[in-house]
Design a protein around this motif. Sequence first.
Motif, mmCIF file in Angstrom:
data_model
loop_
_atom_site.group_PDB
_atom_site.id
_atom_site.type_symbol
_atom_site.label_atom_id
_atom_site.label_comp_id
_atom_site.label_asym_id
_atom_site.label_seq_id
_atom_site.Cartn_x
_atom_site.Cartn_y
_atom_site.Cartn_z
ATOM 1 N N ALA A 1 0.834 -1.209 0.000
ATOM 2 C CA ALA A 1 0.000 0.000 0.000
ATOM 3 C C ALA A 1 0.864 1.254 0.000
ATOM 4 O O ALA A 1 0.580 2.227 -0.720
ATOM 5 N N ILE A 2 1.922 1.268 0.786
ATOM 6 C CA ILE A 2 2.802 2.433 0.864
ATOM 7 C C ILE A 2 3.642 2.546 -0.401
ATOM 8 O O ILE A 2 3.921 3.653 -0.883
ATOM 9 N N GLN A 3 4.026 1.420 -0.969
ATOM 10 C CA GLN A 3 4.755 1.461 -2.232
ATOM 11 C C GLN A 3 3.892 2.070 -3.333
ATOM 12 O O GLN A 3 4.381 2.826 -4.180
ATOM 13 N N LEU A 4 2.592 1.760 -3.301
ATOM 14 C CA LEU A 4 1.672 2.351 -4.267
ATOM 15 C C LEU A 4 1.603 3.868 -4.085
ATOM 16 O O LEU A 4 1.563 4.630 -5.062
ATOM 17 N N VAL A 5 1.607 4.319 -2.838
ATOM 18 C CA VAL A 5 1.610 5.752 -2.553
ATOM 19 C C VAL A 5 2.858 6.414 -3.127
ATOM 20 O O VAL A 5 2.789 7.474 -3.758
ATOM 21 N N VAL A 6 4.022 5.781 -2.911
ATOM 22 C CA VAL A 6 5.281 6.353 -3.387
ATOM 23 C C VAL A 6 5.308 6.421 -4.917
ATOM 24 O O VAL A 6 5.707 7.435 -5.505
ATOM 25 N N VAL A 7 4.868 5.355 -5.570
ATOM 26 C CA VAL A 7 4.867 5.332 -7.045
ATOM 27 C C VAL A 7 3.894 6.379 -7.590
ATOM 28 O O VAL A 7 4.204 7.092 -8.563
#
Length: 401
Positions: free
Chosen positions: A88-94
Amino acid sequence: MTNGEESEPGVLRSAENSQRATFLELFFDLVFVFALTRISQRLITDFTDRRSTLLSEAGQTLLLFLALWLVWTFTALVTSRLDPDQPAIQLVVVGTMFGAMVMAVAVPKGFGEHAVIFAVAYLALHLGRTLFLFLVHRRDRDVPLRLFIWLGLSAVPWLFGAINDDAGLRAVLWTIAILLDYGGAVAGWPIPKLGPAPTTEIPIAGEHLAERYQQFLLITLGESILVIGLTFSGASFAVDRTTTFLISFLTTVLLWRVYFHQAGHLLPVAITTARQPARFGRSMSFSHLFMIAGIVLTAVGYELSITHPLEHTSPVWLYTMLGGPALFLAGRAQFEYQVFARVSRSRIGGLIALVLLTPAMLLVPPLAVSSAAAAVLAAVALADALRSRRRTMPEAPTPPT
């Protein structure tokens, strides 16, 4: 982190998480390498082609830079509080990475025909990220809710400024918007009846956040190296240009040295030992903002001095050649106070020297101006080294926050 939050499953960082930046975060930073080149190029145009409207043009570039910096620093705070290894946080960063890329592409005409693109990208990534974090962050939704409310307030001047064709009115509205965004962060996003967010209850990974600030400053120095190389590669190997090239490289090395001496190295310890790490981490954003802006300005001065080493020095060029190092030293003095609750005399002396040199620098070519600025930074670095040799015990951080 508090015990309750250490045991909370999901997106929050745990005590066992690595403090090092992830490869995704380093990948994210590459967008800002490009963004800084767009800011530098826009400033170079401001200081060469538009001297009659320099203040307004440079002010517009500053607003665009401040918006980009807020995107980066908010992302750094998010990944220092939440686990960047979680999907979920990786999606935010991308998603933030894509929005920042759109903003960077729009920078050259960000106050003109691409104003709507810049503003919409800025608001979409901030509001979208905040809403997403509100949905996935089950236990603590206070900060995302506060941030969403403040972003909703600033969205009004951002959008009205973007759709308005009057550049002067757009500048006023966007200035109000950026002041709301920064002011909210400084005040802790207060809302009626509840006041500001309690910073003592917001845990962050201090070592991780410190490393992220250090990495971004190195990225900015890397962008300076890029400016030096690209400018010199397009010029002849004449003695004057080669000398200016060497001085520009030396200045970049000195900026690196002055930053990392003591305070730069001890930043991770300073954040983790501060009484209010989250508040301390936010204050770091402002001192690094000054230093990074100073480095970007200095890089603009590199291009001017390498391209015109023996020509007449335009008064406005001194804003970059001397103003850039001065802004860096001012930010570095603030940074030192945040880490040690004191400021070295060498920082103040360097600032005074740059100010006193300014009138005389109007009479000499850019090569001499860049040499003088490098000499001041070298004196600061030498004073740091001598002070360290006289010290019998390593100095521990004593942050006032």
